[in-house]
Design a protein around this motif. Sequence first.
Motif, PDB file in Angstrom:
ATOM      1  N   THR A  10      13.144  42.430 -17.879  1.00  0.00           N
ATOM      2  CA  THR A  10      14.343  43.046 -17.307  1.00  0.00           C
ATOM      3  C   THR A  10      14.066  44.486 -16.892  1.00  0.00           C
ATOM      4  O   THR A  10      14.433  44.908 -15.795  1.00  0.00           O
ATOM      5  CB  THR A  10      15.501  43.012 -18.320  1.00  0.00           C
ATOM      6  N   CYS A  58      17.126  51.543 -20.278  1.00  0.00           N
ATOM      7  CA  CYS A  58      16.982  51.609 -18.830  1.00  0.00           C
ATOM      8  C   CYS A  58      15.667  52.306 -18.499  1.00  0.00           C
ATOM      9  O   CYS A  58      15.047  52.940 -19.356  1.00  0.00           O
ATOM     10  CB  CYS A  58      18.161  52.336 -18.182  1.00  0.00           C
ATOM     11  N   ASP A  93      16.198  46.685 -13.870  1.00  0.00           N
ATOM     12  CA  ASP A  93      17.556  46.501 -14.380  1.00  0.00           C
ATOM     13  C   ASP A  93      17.704  47.211 -15.720  1.00  0.00           C
ATOM     14  O   ASP A  93      16.732  47.624 -16.334  1.00  0.00           O
ATOM     15  CB  ASP A  93      17.873  45.018 -14.557  1.00  0.00           C
ATOM     16  N   ARG A  94      18.934  47.313 -16.190  1.00  0.00           N
ATOM     17  CA  ARG A  94      19.181  47.884 -17.507  1.00  0.00           C
ATOM     18  C   ARG A  94      19.614  46.779 -18.454  1.00  0.00           C
ATOM     19  O   ARG A  94      20.124  45.742 -18.029  1.00  0.00           O
ATOM     20  CB  ARG A  94      20.206  49.008 -17.443  1.00  0.00           C
ATOM     21  N   THR A  97      21.833  50.972 -24.915  1.00  0.00           N
ATOM     22  CA  THR A  97      21.398  50.566 -23.587  1.00  0.00           C
ATOM     23  C   THR A  97      19.982  51.050 -23.318  1.00  0.00           C
ATOM     24  O   THR A  97      19.660  52.216 -23.569  1.00  0.00           O
ATOM     25  CB  THR A  97      22.343  51.148 -22.517  1.00  0.00           C
ATOM     26  N   GLU A 119      11.849  44.843 -13.803  1.00  0.00           N
ATOM     27  CA  GLU A 119      12.577  44.559 -12.564  1.00  0.00           C
ATOM     28  C   GLU A 119      13.505  45.707 -12.182  1.00  0.00           C
ATOM     29  O   GLU A 119      14.147  45.666 -11.142  1.00  0.00           O
ATOM     30  CB  GLU A 119      13.379  43.266 -12.718  1.00  0.00           C
TER      31      GLU A 119
END
Length: 86
Positions: free
Chosen positions: A35, A51, A40-41, A49, A38
Amino acid sequence: MNKSQLVEAIALDANITRVEARKAIDALIRTTVQTLREGDRLSLTGLGTFCVQLKAERVGRNPRTGAAVKIPSRKVIKFRPTAEIE
């Protein structure tokens, strides 16, 4: 806590075998890395979270000589914890 201790704790808490717990943790790590690669977070409610952030190019100093060294820009993983951990 290291990975094997985490596996043991999850196996006990979820009432599953250590092999199953290790497979689940490995899948979580693979999915998280994929993820973030790519761009994304990943938000985990109750935890925080993850990121990817771009760190700008900057000038640093060689600690031995004091000479200026150019540090290139790079991507880093940033974690922002949930405001309140239960």
